[in-house]
Design an enzyme around this catalytic site. Structure first.
Site, PDB file in Angstrom:
ATOM      1  N   ASP A   1      -1.140   1.423  -4.049  1.00 48.73           N
ATOM      2  CA  ASP A   1      -2.051   0.428  -4.627  1.00 48.73           C
ATOM      3  C   ASP A   1      -3.414   1.024  -4.953  1.00 48.73           C
ATOM      4  O   ASP A   1      -4.358   0.303  -5.269  1.00 48.73           O
ATOM      5  CB  ASP A   1      -2.185  -0.789  -3.718  1.00 48.73           C
ATOM      6  CG  ASP A   1      -2.873  -0.494  -2.399  1.00 48.73           C
ATOM      7  OD1 ASP A   1      -2.897   0.686  -1.978  1.00 48.73           O
ATOM      8  OD2 ASP A   1      -3.397  -1.440  -1.776  1.00 48.73           O
TER       9      ASP A   1
ATOM     10  N   ASP B   1      -2.413   6.429  -3.464  1.00 40.29           N
ATOM     11  CA  ASP B   1      -1.255   5.768  -2.864  1.00 40.29           C
ATOM     12  C   ASP B   1      -0.811   4.627  -3.765  1.00 40.29           C
ATOM     13  O   ASP B   1      -1.349   4.441  -4.862  1.00 40.29           O
ATOM     14  CB  ASP B   1      -1.538   5.312  -1.431  1.00 40.29           C
ATOM     15  CG  ASP B   1      -2.564   4.190  -1.360  1.00 40.29           C
ATOM     16  OD1 ASP B   1      -3.295   3.992  -2.356  1.00 40.29           O
ATOM     17  OD2 ASP B   1      -2.660   3.514  -0.320  1.00 40.29           O
TER      18      ASP B   1
ATOM     19  N   SER C   1       0.812  -1.214   0.000  1.00 40.34           N
ATOM     20  CA  SER C   1       0.000   0.000   0.000  1.00 40.34           C
ATOM     21  C   SER C   1       0.848   1.268   0.000  1.00 40.34           C
ATOM     22  O   SER C   1       1.587   1.533  -0.936  1.00 40.34           O
ATOM     23  CB  SER C   1      -0.953  -0.043   1.191  1.00 40.34           C
ATOM     24  OG  SER C   1      -1.989   0.903   1.044  1.00 40.34           O
TER      25      SER C   1
ATOM     26  N   ASP D   1      -5.875   2.355  -3.325  1.00 41.57           N
ATOM     27  CA  ASP D   1      -7.103   2.164  -2.542  1.00 41.57           C
ATOM     28  C   ASP D   1      -7.357   3.370  -1.637  1.00 41.57           C
ATOM     29  O   ASP D   1      -8.318   3.381  -0.863  1.00 41.57           O
ATOM     30  CB  ASP D   1      -7.065   0.866  -1.730  1.00 41.57           C
ATOM     31  CG  ASP D   1      -5.996   0.854  -0.650  1.00 41.57           C
ATOM     32  OD1 ASP D   1      -5.157   1.783  -0.607  1.00 41.57           O
ATOM     33  OD2 ASP D   1      -5.990  -0.104   0.156  1.00 41.57           O
TER      34      ASP D   1
END
Length: 444
Positions: free
Chosen positions: A244, A242, A99, A246
């Site tokens: 990834d 960010d 992440s 999400d």
């Protein structure tokens, strides 16, 4: 061995998360998913970290060793894995990402066949299988039962169509200038494509990943980069994702970073006005400012709170039949659109809100003022259960009688206690936090 944290398995790649551990984890997960298998297929995606190659190959080895066919789709946002797992009728989906962490770290997030993150009970069962050497050995397959793997590059279009369809068909982004920061992460292709296809003038930055620059002074963790460019290019809004994708952080046309609680409040009120808010409620975490709760109450919307972590937000949403929730950090969940926090889906809803309002982002996304809040972390010698600390309830009562909200909890990884206090009166908050600090210095 404790593997799972608050959001899957995460740690330093090559150290805690080495190839052997990943291979064993893949076997354990495959054995778990095989119990309820319908297709013997598992989807695997990743972000742009160099270590993703190592982890992906180890996952494929472990999964095929217990009979699974693996579909590899390369760099894609975490919410895309959740969506595609269900869409492609897979038994499970796996996202390789840490992440918002720096490139040295990596992680593994699991999704079930419905695209939902695993429950704590499921994670515990996988850990139990992981530690059972005899079971892990006996469940390996041989001959024609060994699985296969293949790479598919065209599924990006499915996700793009899915996200675009969540944007109102009577609206267009034509005439909007947007600065988009892809954090050199998983959305470096899909992010600009979605916004451009909907008509926006997009200034894209940090969309050239090299394996090591993910989240490096960019993206949602460093929105000041977008803020500067929004002013420089006189853009209408800035969007920072960010690694990834999400998570979303929004910057208004003045270059001001929009607080996450204000964003949740504005979006929730918008959904209610559009008759799109189910359950007449919103789920946020225990960290969200009480001003959000009071603002929603003024719109006759109830706020429910969960533990920190988007998976816990989603659990309460499901339990209470609510379709909207999020964390102040930027994980925002529109469950009608995505199974987890989705930065791009959230961005489109923010843009729809702004367009329909006919106002600037700074007006629409600043619906209330936050209450003064102080968070203080203290080192402790031992973690005595809070309900066993004498005098704590008596100490908190007068603070609560003044309308202050407290949140006291131990760190999950360090010998620290976290003290949070907030309220409308700044002096009451400042005096109250000193009272709490003095008390815990003696009690712990």
């Amino acid at each position: 061995m404790k593997l799972f944290g608050t959001d899957g398995v995460r740690g330093k790649a090559g150290d805690f998360l080495d190839a052997i551990t990943v291979l064993k984890l893949a076997k354990a997960a495959g054995i778990y998913f095989r119990k309820h298998s319908t297709t013997k297929k598992i989807l695997v995606g990743k972000d742009t970290r160099r270590s993703g190659y190592m982890i992906e190959n180890a996952l494929v080895s472990g999964l095929t060793a217990v009979g699974y066919d693996v579909i590899q789709i390369g760099p894609m946002p975490t919410p895309a894995i959740a969506y595609l797992t269900e869409s492609m009728r897979c038994d499970a989906g796996i996202m390789i990402s840490a992440s918002h962490n720096p490139f040295e770290d990596n992680g593994i997030k699991f999704f079930d066949n419905h695209g939902d993150k695993l429950s704590i009970a499921a994670e515990e069962e996988i850990e139990k299988i992981f530690s059972d050497v005899e079971l892990m050995t006996n469940e390996q397959v041989t001959g024609k039962e060994i699985g296969s793997s293949k790479r598919i590059d065209d599924v990006i279009g499915r996700y793009i169509v899915s996200i675009k369809s969540s944007f109102p068909k009577d609206l267009t982004l034509k005439g909007l200038r947007i600065v988009l920061d892809c954090a050199n992460g998983a959305a470096y292709k899909v992010g600009p494509t979605i916004l451009e296809e909907l008509g926006a003038d997009v200034i894209t930055i940090n969309n050239k990943p090299n394996g090591f620059n993910i989240n490096d002074n960019c993206g949602a963790m460093h929105p000041e980069t977008v803020a500067k460019l929004v002013k420089e290019y006189r853009a209408d809004i800035g969007l920072a994702l960010d690694g990834d994708a999400d998570r979303l952080v929004v910057v208004d046309e003045n270059g001001e970073i929009v607080d996450g609680d204000k964003l949740i409040g504005a979006l929730c009120a918008y959904l209610k006005n559009e008759n799109l808010l189910e359950g007449n409620g919103c789920v946020a975490t225990v960290m969200s400012n009480k001003a959000l709760e009071d603002y929603l109450a003024s719109h006759k919307i109830k706020l429910l709170r969960s533990n920190v972590g988007d998976k816990y937000v989603l659990e309460v949403m499901k339990e209470k039949s609510i379709n909207f929730g999020g964390e102040q950090s930027g994980h925002i969940i529109f469950s009608d659109v995505a199974k987890t926090g989705d930065g791009l889906a959230s961005a489109l809803q923010v843009l729809a809100l702004i367009i329909k309002s006919g106002k600037k982002a700074s007006e629409v996304l600043n619906p209330f003022e936050l209450y003064p809040q102080i968070l203080h972390n203290m080192k402790v010698s031992e973690k005595i259960p809070l309900n066993e600390i004498k005098g704590l309830d008596e100490l908190l009562k007068p603070l609560r009688d003044k309308g202050l909200r407290d949140l006291i909890r131990y760190s999950g990884t360090e010998n620290k206690i976290r003290l949070l206090l907030e309220g409308k009166n700044k002096k009451d908050v400042e005096d109250g936090i000193q009272t709490l600090i003095s008390f815990f210095k003696k009690a712990l």
